[in-house]
Design a protein around this motif. Structure first.
Motif, PDB file in Angstrom:
ATOM      1  N   ALA A 232       0.844 -10.204  -7.146  1.00  0.00           N
ATOM      2  CA  ALA A 232       1.631 -11.144  -7.032  1.00  0.00           C
ATOM      3  C   ALA A 232       1.884 -11.946  -5.449  1.00  0.00           C
ATOM      4  N   GLY A 233       1.741 -10.751  -4.528  1.00  0.00           N
ATOM      5  CA  GLY A 233       2.053 -11.085  -3.220  1.00  0.00           C
ATOM      6  C   GLY A 233       0.690 -11.289  -2.574  1.00  0.00           C
ATOM      7  N   ASN A 234      -0.436 -11.566  -3.080  1.00  0.00           N
ATOM      8  CA  ASN A 234      -1.694 -11.767  -2.408  1.00  0.00           C
ATOM      9  C   ASN A 234      -2.641 -12.697  -3.429  1.00  0.00           C
ATOM     10  N   ASP A 235      -3.296 -13.579  -2.717  1.00  0.00           N
ATOM     11  CA  ASP A 235      -4.074 -14.714  -3.485  1.00  0.00           C
ATOM     12  C   ASP A 235      -4.994 -13.667  -4.347  1.00  0.00           C
ATOM     13  N   HIS A 236      -5.811 -12.707  -3.491  1.00  0.00           N
ATOM     14  CA  HIS A 236      -6.669 -11.852  -4.177  1.00  0.00           C
ATOM     15  C   HIS A 236      -6.343 -10.491  -3.827  1.00  0.00           C
ATOM     16  N   PHE A 237      -6.405  -9.408  -4.799  1.00  0.00           N
ATOM     17  CA  PHE A 237      -6.269  -8.133  -4.797  1.00  0.00           C
ATOM     18  C   PHE A 237      -7.031  -7.238  -5.435  1.00  0.00           C
ATOM     19  N   GLU A 238      -7.587  -6.299  -5.006  1.00  0.00           N
ATOM     20  CA  GLU A 238      -8.701  -5.187  -5.630  1.00  0.00           C
ATOM     21  C   GLU A 238      -8.593  -4.020  -5.207  1.00  0.00           C
ATOM     22  N   LEU A 239      -8.845  -2.787  -5.843  1.00  0.00           N
ATOM     23  CA  LEU A 239      -8.702  -1.557  -5.479  1.00  0.00           C
ATOM     24  C   LEU A 239      -9.808  -0.862  -5.994  1.00  0.00           C
ATOM     25  N   PHE A 240     -10.362   0.166  -5.302  1.00  0.00           N
ATOM     26  CA  PHE A 240     -11.350   0.992  -5.940  1.00  0.00           C
ATOM     27  C   PHE A 240     -10.702   2.567  -5.744  1.00  0.00           C
ATOM     28  N   TRP A 241     -10.659   3.020  -6.747  1.00  0.00           N
ATOM     29  CA  TRP A 241     -10.125   4.500  -6.624  1.00  0.00           C
ATOM     30  C   TRP A 241     -11.276   5.358  -6.318  1.00  0.00           C
ATOM     31  N   VAL A 242     -10.891   6.421  -5.498  1.00  0.00           N
ATOM     32  CA  VAL A 242     -12.056   7.678  -5.190  1.00  0.00           C
ATOM     33  C   VAL A 242     -11.936   8.655  -6.099  1.00  0.00           C
ATOM     34  N   PRO A 243     -12.649   8.892  -7.127  1.00  0.00           N
ATOM     35  CA  PRO A 243     -12.417   9.839  -7.792  1.00  0.00           C
ATOM     36  C   PRO A 243     -12.385  11.337  -7.557  1.00  0.00           C
ATOM     37  N   ASP A 244     -11.425  12.060  -8.130  1.00  0.00           N
ATOM     38  CA  ASP A 244     -11.051  13.400  -7.893  1.00  0.00           C
ATOM     39  C   ASP A 244     -10.280  13.570  -6.330  1.00  0.00           C
ATOM     40  N   THR A 245      -9.716  12.283  -6.044  1.00  0.00           N
ATOM     41  CA  THR A 245      -8.839  12.185  -5.034  1.00  0.00           C
ATOM     42  C   THR A 245      -7.663  11.368  -5.231  1.00  0.00           C
ATOM     43  N   GLY A 246      -6.649  11.578  -4.377  1.00  0.00           N
ATOM     44  CA  GLY A 246      -5.470  10.814  -4.321  1.00  0.00           C
ATOM     45  C   GLY A 246      -5.572   9.331  -3.606  1.00  0.00           C
ATOM     46  N   TRP A 247      -6.794   8.962  -3.221  1.00  0.00           N
ATOM     47  CA  TRP A 247      -6.678   7.918  -2.619  1.00  0.00           C
ATOM     48  C   TRP A 247      -7.434   6.642  -3.214  1.00  0.00           C
ATOM     49  N   SER A 248      -7.400   5.514  -2.680  1.00  0.00           N
ATOM     50  CA  SER A 248      -7.907   4.235  -3.128  1.00  0.00           C
ATOM     51  C   SER A 248      -8.181   3.478  -1.998  1.00  0.00           C
TER      52      SER A 248
END
Length: 337
Positions: A232-248
């Motif tokens: 909601a706070g951005n016009d466009h937002f996306e994420l890529f999860w890095v498998p087997d890690t706690g990061w995106s």
């Protein structure tokens, strides 16, 4: 309204090889494969350059009971483009026919490529309202397969079509719009070729705009907890999860007309090529050879950290994708993320 010419000579085929120009009566059979390399077929590949030629290809195939499919950059991962009879390569049918700067519309032939269109339109103060992560596809392929970008306030590329010329299964041309054959028009904007071959498209554009981008790694649990807020706070937002890690890896984009502040060419090469392609490709190759080792490699590949810049919309929307992959997509409600 102005008319301009698009690229014509020396076009490449969908799988990267030079394709002979369309010749009436030609019956050469070639092997075609998609970009990911998971789909291929042998068929007669024709490269028409005019609408009458497109019509004749379809009419001849219909008369002989042969299946016709259109191919572009081959960025669909399914078998939707495969045929054992006739493939229509759109690389020779890629002219920009008209630009109306006042109405903010462009009319193009089906094979015009998105990245070339974006650069051309920018010089006229225009831009696509939304684009996906890749822009190498022809406009017909991107719209027929409902290629999308991000942003809950913006539709996909197909939704911006306001008129089109469609060649039906008998080789007849239909002029479609919200006024002319409206029901067929609504279906034909993203029909995956089921209603016929797209000849030309008229697309509603936006005034050229900049995107303020913030790309940074974030903890996946934090991102999922705040997902609705980030969308909601951005016009466009996306994420890529890095498998087997706690990061995106997250991308936040906001439409601004601030002064351009693009990344340096050096930093662009560092992020888009070294991290997103070379190192990512290495992790994939190692993971395919030995999954446990691949996971460890993925965990140890650092990111360039937070990156903030402001650039032309089409340069921010799309990224170079040189690592071949196969994907499936699912749509789920935001609250179920």
């Amino acid at each position: 309204m102005t008319s301009i010419e698009g690229p014509r000579e020396g076009a490449l085929g969908a799988s990267g090889g030079v394709v002979d120009p369309f010749l009436p009566g030609e019956r050469r059979v070639r092997t075609w494969s998609n970009w990911a390399g998971n789909q291929s077929c042998r068929a007669q590949v024709l490269v028409p350059t005019t609408e009458p030629e497109l019509c004749r290809v379809v009419a001849d195939a219909a008369a002989s009971g042969r299946v016709v499919r259109a191919v572009g950059a081959g960025h669909s991962f399914s078998d939707v483009a495969l045929s054992d009879a006739v493939l229509v390569d759109l690389s020779g049918y890629d002219r920009v026919l008209a630009v109306d700067a006042d109405a903010r519309t462009v009319t193009v032939q089906a094979g015009a490529r998105l990245h070339e269109l974006s650069r051309s339109l920018w010089t006229r103060g225009l831009a696509f309202t939304n684009l996906g992560d890749t822009d190498v596809q022809p406009v017909a392929g991107a719209t027929q397969s409902a290629t999308h970008g991000t942003g809950v306030g913006f539709g996909n590329l197909s939704s911006s079509i306001i008129g089109m010329r469609l060649i039906d299964g008998l080789g007849q041309v239909h002029e479609l719009s919200a006024v002319s054959e409206p029901e067929v028009f609504r279906a034909a904007r993203a029909a995956v070729g089921a209603l016929g071959l797209v000849s030309t498209l008229t697309i509603q554009l936006s005034p050229a705009f900049h995107l303020h981008a913030v790309h940074e790694p974030r903890r996946i649990d934090e991102v999922l907890e705040r997902f609705g807020e980030l969308v909601a706070g951005n016009d466009h937002f996306e994420l890529f999860w890095v498998p087997d890690t706690g990061w995106s890896l997250t991308k936040r984009h906001r439409r601004k007309h601030d002064r351009l502040a693009p990344r340096s060419r050096r930093f662009e090469l560092l992020t888009d090529e070294l991290y997103d392609n070379v190192l990512f490709g290495l992790a994939n190759r190692v993971g395919r050879w030995r999954p446990t080792v691949g996971r460890e490699v993925a965990k140890r590949i650092s990111s360039p950290g937070r990156v903030e810049f402001n650039d032309r919309s089409y340069r921010v929307f799309a990224s170079p994708r040189r690592v071949r992959f196969v994907e499936m997509e699912y749509a789920v409600p935001i609250e179920a993320t």
